[in-house]
Design a protein around this motif. Sequence first.
Motif, PDB file in Angstrom:
ATOM      1  N   THR A  90       8.113   8.556   6.055  1.00  0.00           N
ATOM      2  CA  THR A  90       8.407   7.853   7.211  1.00  0.00           C
ATOM      3  C   THR A  90       7.669   8.096   8.299  1.00  0.00           C
ATOM      4  O   THR A  90       7.605   9.416   8.684  1.00  0.00           O
ATOM      5  CB  THR A  90      10.081   7.995   7.275  1.00  0.00           C
ATOM      6  N   PRO A  91       7.284   7.057   9.065  1.00  0.00           N
ATOM      7  CA  PRO A  91       6.507   7.114  10.428  1.00  0.00           C
ATOM      8  C   PRO A  91       7.247   8.212  11.139  1.00  0.00           C
ATOM      9  O   PRO A  91       8.420   8.070  11.455  1.00  0.00           O
ATOM     10  CB  PRO A  91       6.083   5.880  10.834  1.00  0.00           C
ATOM     11  N   GLY A  92       6.544   9.110  11.808  1.00  0.00           N
ATOM     12  CA  GLY A  92       7.296   9.955  12.810  1.00  0.00           C
ATOM     13  C   GLY A  92       6.375  11.244  13.151  1.00  0.00           C
ATOM     14  O   GLY A  92       5.222  11.343  12.797  1.00  0.00           O
ATOM     15  N   PRO A  93       6.810  12.367  14.084  1.00  0.00           N
ATOM     16  CA  PRO A  93       6.051  13.367  14.324  1.00  0.00           C
ATOM     17  C   PRO A  93       6.031  14.483  13.070  1.00  0.00           C
ATOM     18  O   PRO A  93       7.148  14.705  12.778  1.00  0.00           O
ATOM     19  CB  PRO A  93       6.814  13.907  15.552  1.00  0.00           C
ATOM     20  N   TYR A  94       4.936  14.894  12.675  1.00  0.00           N
ATOM     21  CA  TYR A  94       4.806  15.946  11.608  1.00  0.00           C
ATOM     22  C   TYR A  94       3.592  16.950  11.724  1.00  0.00           C
ATOM     23  O   TYR A  94       2.842  16.820  12.658  1.00  0.00           O
ATOM     24  CB  TYR A  94       4.447  15.295  10.319  1.00  0.00           C
ATOM     25  N   MET A  95       3.717  18.042  11.128  1.00  0.00           N
ATOM     26  CA  MET A  95       2.715  18.898  11.113  1.00  0.00           C
ATOM     27  C   MET A  95       1.563  18.324  10.114  1.00  0.00           C
ATOM     28  O   MET A  95       1.952  17.660   9.202  1.00  0.00           O
ATOM     29  CB  MET A  95       2.953  20.442  10.513  1.00  0.00           C
ATOM     30  N   LEU A  96       0.358  18.433  10.312  1.00  0.00           N
ATOM     31  CA  LEU A  96      -0.433  17.909   9.342  1.00  0.00           C
ATOM     32  C   LEU A  96      -0.417  18.254   8.036  1.00  0.00           C
ATOM     33  O   LEU A  96      -0.507  17.447   7.184  1.00  0.00           O
ATOM     34  CB  LEU A  96      -2.295  18.270   9.966  1.00  0.00           C
ATOM     35  N   THR A  97       0.047  19.637   7.843  1.00  0.00           N
ATOM     36  CA  THR A  97       0.228  20.086   6.320  1.00  0.00           C
ATOM     37  C   THR A  97       1.416  19.277   5.887  1.00  0.00           C
ATOM     38  O   THR A  97       1.426  19.067   4.480  1.00  0.00           O
ATOM     39  CB  THR A  97       0.594  21.531   6.588  1.00  0.00           C
ATOM     40  N   ASP A  98       2.260  18.801   6.538  1.00  0.00           N
ATOM     41  CA  ASP A  98       3.494  17.774   6.000  1.00  0.00           C
ATOM     42  C   ASP A  98       2.936  16.592   5.416  1.00  0.00           C
ATOM     43  O   ASP A  98       3.345  16.183   4.130  1.00  0.00           O
ATOM     44  CB  ASP A  98       4.395  17.517   6.970  1.00  0.00           C
ATOM     45  N   VAL A  99       1.875  16.207   5.959  1.00  0.00           N
ATOM     46  CA  VAL A  99       1.339  14.837   5.600  1.00  0.00           C
ATOM     47  C   VAL A  99       0.492  15.023   4.128  1.00  0.00           C
ATOM     48  O   VAL A  99       0.501  14.471   3.291  1.00  0.00           O
ATOM     49  CB  VAL A  99       0.349  14.015   6.731  1.00  0.00           C
ATOM     50  N   LEU A 100      -0.355  16.076   4.293  1.00  0.00           N
ATOM     51  CA  LEU A 100      -1.370  16.593   3.218  1.00  0.00           C
ATOM     52  C   LEU A 100      -0.265  16.773   1.723  1.00  0.00           C
ATOM     53  O   LEU A 100      -0.993  16.592   0.945  1.00  0.00           O
ATOM     54  CB  LEU A 100      -2.105  17.801   3.615  1.00  0.00           C
ATOM     55  N   THR A 101       0.628  17.582   2.112  1.00  0.00           N
ATOM     56  CA  THR A 101       1.735  17.778   1.016  1.00  0.00           C
ATOM     57  C   THR A 101       1.984  16.439   0.507  1.00  0.00           C
ATOM     58  O   THR A 101       2.094  16.480  -0.901  1.00  0.00           O
ATOM     59  CB  THR A 101       3.006  18.368   1.616  1.00  0.00           C
ATOM     60  N   ILE A 102       2.283  15.377   0.937  1.00  0.00           N
ATOM     61  CA  ILE A 102       2.790  14.385   0.291  1.00  0.00           C
ATOM     62  C   ILE A 102       1.409  13.729  -0.231  1.00  0.00           C
ATOM     63  O   ILE A 102       1.449  13.130  -1.378  1.00  0.00           O
ATOM     64  CB  ILE A 102       3.330  13.221   1.222  1.00  0.00           C
ATOM     65  N   THR A 103       0.295  13.637   0.357  1.00  0.00           N
ATOM     66  CA  THR A 103      -0.853  12.908  -0.176  1.00  0.00           C
ATOM     67  C   THR A 103      -1.415  13.470  -1.288  1.00  0.00           C
ATOM     68  O   THR A 103      -2.044  12.969  -2.174  1.00  0.00           O
ATOM     69  CB  THR A 103      -1.927  12.625   0.826  1.00  0.00           C
ATOM     70  N   ASP A 104      -1.095  15.013  -1.348  1.00  0.00           N
ATOM     71  CA  ASP A 104      -1.636  15.801  -2.436  1.00  0.00           C
ATOM     72  C   ASP A 104      -1.069  15.188  -3.967  1.00  0.00           C
ATOM     73  O   ASP A 104      -1.621  15.250  -5.058  1.00  0.00           O
ATOM     74  CB  ASP A 104      -1.179  17.339  -2.534  1.00  0.00           C
ATOM     75  N   GLU A 105       0.208  14.784  -3.950  1.00  0.00           N
ATOM     76  CA  GLU A 105       0.828  13.989  -4.873  1.00  0.00           C
ATOM     77  C   GLU A 105       0.575  12.612  -5.361  1.00  0.00           C
ATOM     78  O   GLU A 105       0.770  12.157  -6.259  1.00  0.00           O
ATOM     79  CB  GLU A 105       2.578  14.062  -4.637  1.00  0.00           C
ATOM     80  N   HIS A 106      -0.493  12.040  -4.509  1.00  0.00           N
ATOM     81  CA  HIS A 106      -0.784  10.592  -4.757  1.00  0.00           C
ATOM     82  C   HIS A 106      -2.371  10.621  -4.505  1.00  0.00           C
ATOM     83  O   HIS A 106      -3.062  10.170  -3.492  1.00  0.00           O
ATOM     84  CB  HIS A 106      -0.292   9.749  -3.567  1.00  0.00           C
TER      85      HIS A 106
ATOM     86  N   GLU B 236     -10.094  20.061   1.337  1.00  0.00           N
ATOM     87  CA  GLU B 236     -11.112  19.310   0.419  1.00  0.00           C
ATOM     88  C   GLU B 236     -11.808  20.178  -0.607  1.00  0.00           C
ATOM     89  O   GLU B 236     -12.383  20.002  -1.473  1.00  0.00           O
ATOM     90  CB  GLU B 236     -12.337  18.587   1.046  1.00  0.00           C
ATOM     91  N   LYS B 237     -11.652  21.704  -0.361  1.00  0.00           N
ATOM     92  CA  LYS B 237     -11.981  22.483  -1.201  1.00  0.00           C
ATOM     93  C   LYS B 237     -11.352  22.475  -2.498  1.00  0.00           C
ATOM     94  O   LYS B 237     -11.844  22.869  -3.480  1.00  0.00           O
ATOM     95  CB  LYS B 237     -12.045  24.015  -0.778  1.00  0.00           C
ATOM     96  N   ASN B 238     -10.138  22.028  -2.546  1.00  0.00           N
ATOM     97  CA  ASN B 238      -9.346  21.859  -3.523  1.00  0.00           C
ATOM     98  C   ASN B 238      -9.018  20.502  -4.145  1.00  0.00           C
ATOM     99  O   ASN B 238      -8.227  20.269  -5.211  1.00  0.00           O
ATOM    100  CB  ASN B 238      -8.199  22.942  -3.537  1.00  0.00           C
ATOM    101  N   LYS B 239      -8.849  19.585  -2.928  1.00  0.00           N
ATOM    102  CA  LYS B 239      -8.620  18.216  -3.314  1.00  0.00           C
ATOM    103  C   LYS B 239      -9.685  17.507  -2.622  1.00  0.00           C
ATOM    104  O   LYS B 239     -10.301  17.703  -1.859  1.00  0.00           O
ATOM    105  CB  LYS B 239      -7.302  18.145  -2.474  1.00  0.00           C
ATOM    106  N   THR B 240      -9.491  16.028  -3.361  1.00  0.00           N
ATOM    107  CA  THR B 240     -10.656  15.073  -2.988  1.00  0.00           C
ATOM    108  C   THR B 240      -9.892  13.970  -2.010  1.00  0.00           C
ATOM    109  O   THR B 240      -8.791  13.438  -2.239  1.00  0.00           O
ATOM    110  CB  THR B 240     -10.895  14.140  -4.086  1.00  0.00           C
ATOM    111  N   LEU B 241     -10.270  13.917  -0.700  1.00  0.00           N
ATOM    112  CA  LEU B 241      -9.724  13.207   0.346  1.00  0.00           C
ATOM    113  C   LEU B 241     -10.474  12.064   0.405  1.00  0.00           C
ATOM    114  O   LEU B 241     -11.771  12.130   0.656  1.00  0.00           O
ATOM    115  CB  LEU B 241      -9.430  14.050   1.519  1.00  0.00           C
TER     116      LEU B 241
END
Length: 254
Positions: A142-158, A179-184
């Motif tokens: 949901t749109p809101g204020p987060y730590m960058l890592t919060d967003v990346l945790t979700i995108t790692d799953e997608h 990006e060392k472990n994930k493709t962004l």
Amino acid sequence: MYILGFETTGPLGSAAIIEIETGEVKTLLINEPMSHLKNVASLGERLLQEEISTGKVRDNLAAVSASIGPGSFTGIRIGVTLARSIGQALEIPLISAPTLELFRERCTSKDSSVAVILNARRGQVYGGVFAYSENQVKDLLTPGPYMLTDVLTITDEHPGTIFYGDGIDYYDEELKEREKNKTLVYAGEDIRYQSADMVVRLALEKYKRGEILNSPLELLPDYMRLSEAEQKLKDGTLQKLREEKMARFIKHNS
């Protein structure tokens, strides 16, 4: 009839009009970064003076909209104030366009997902993650204020999520580390940032649903967090800094 919209929350201000009947959009962009105050009003005036078959756009304006944030605190205030002024002067309704919501339109195909990250400093972002599923766009975050890592945790799953927003630029090192472990995947710079054409397209959708504001005062900024000065005032830091400054002044002049 037309809707006029302003985008002033990002690095480049812009103004746009959309024809309600056809969805045709015309956009004017400021090429000088962070010069919203000086230039965005003149862009709006140029669009209002556009000649059409029934006269000028100004005389055929159904509503005015602005991107309300989050984003640049000063930019938000400029866009909201400008839209309010035009709405009040022309006695037309206003439409609120939350900045993060603008990026929903980037979800255009089955199983696609997008993430928006706008810089909020100190490892924080204004973010959201959206996915197209079952003929509609749904929130993965949901749109809101987060730590960058919060967003990346979700995108790692997608995997394959496309990133948008100026957070890509500000958090370049952190993203490279990921990006060392994930493709962004990053959107191209020509479509990476919020712009007024996105504002008026969202405004048109809301206009057709009857989601309009009848008073200029109902168009409110959405900062999503306190400014640095307000936060210092709230937690007492500002008072402490004032006391320390006064103590140094007294010591220096004693």
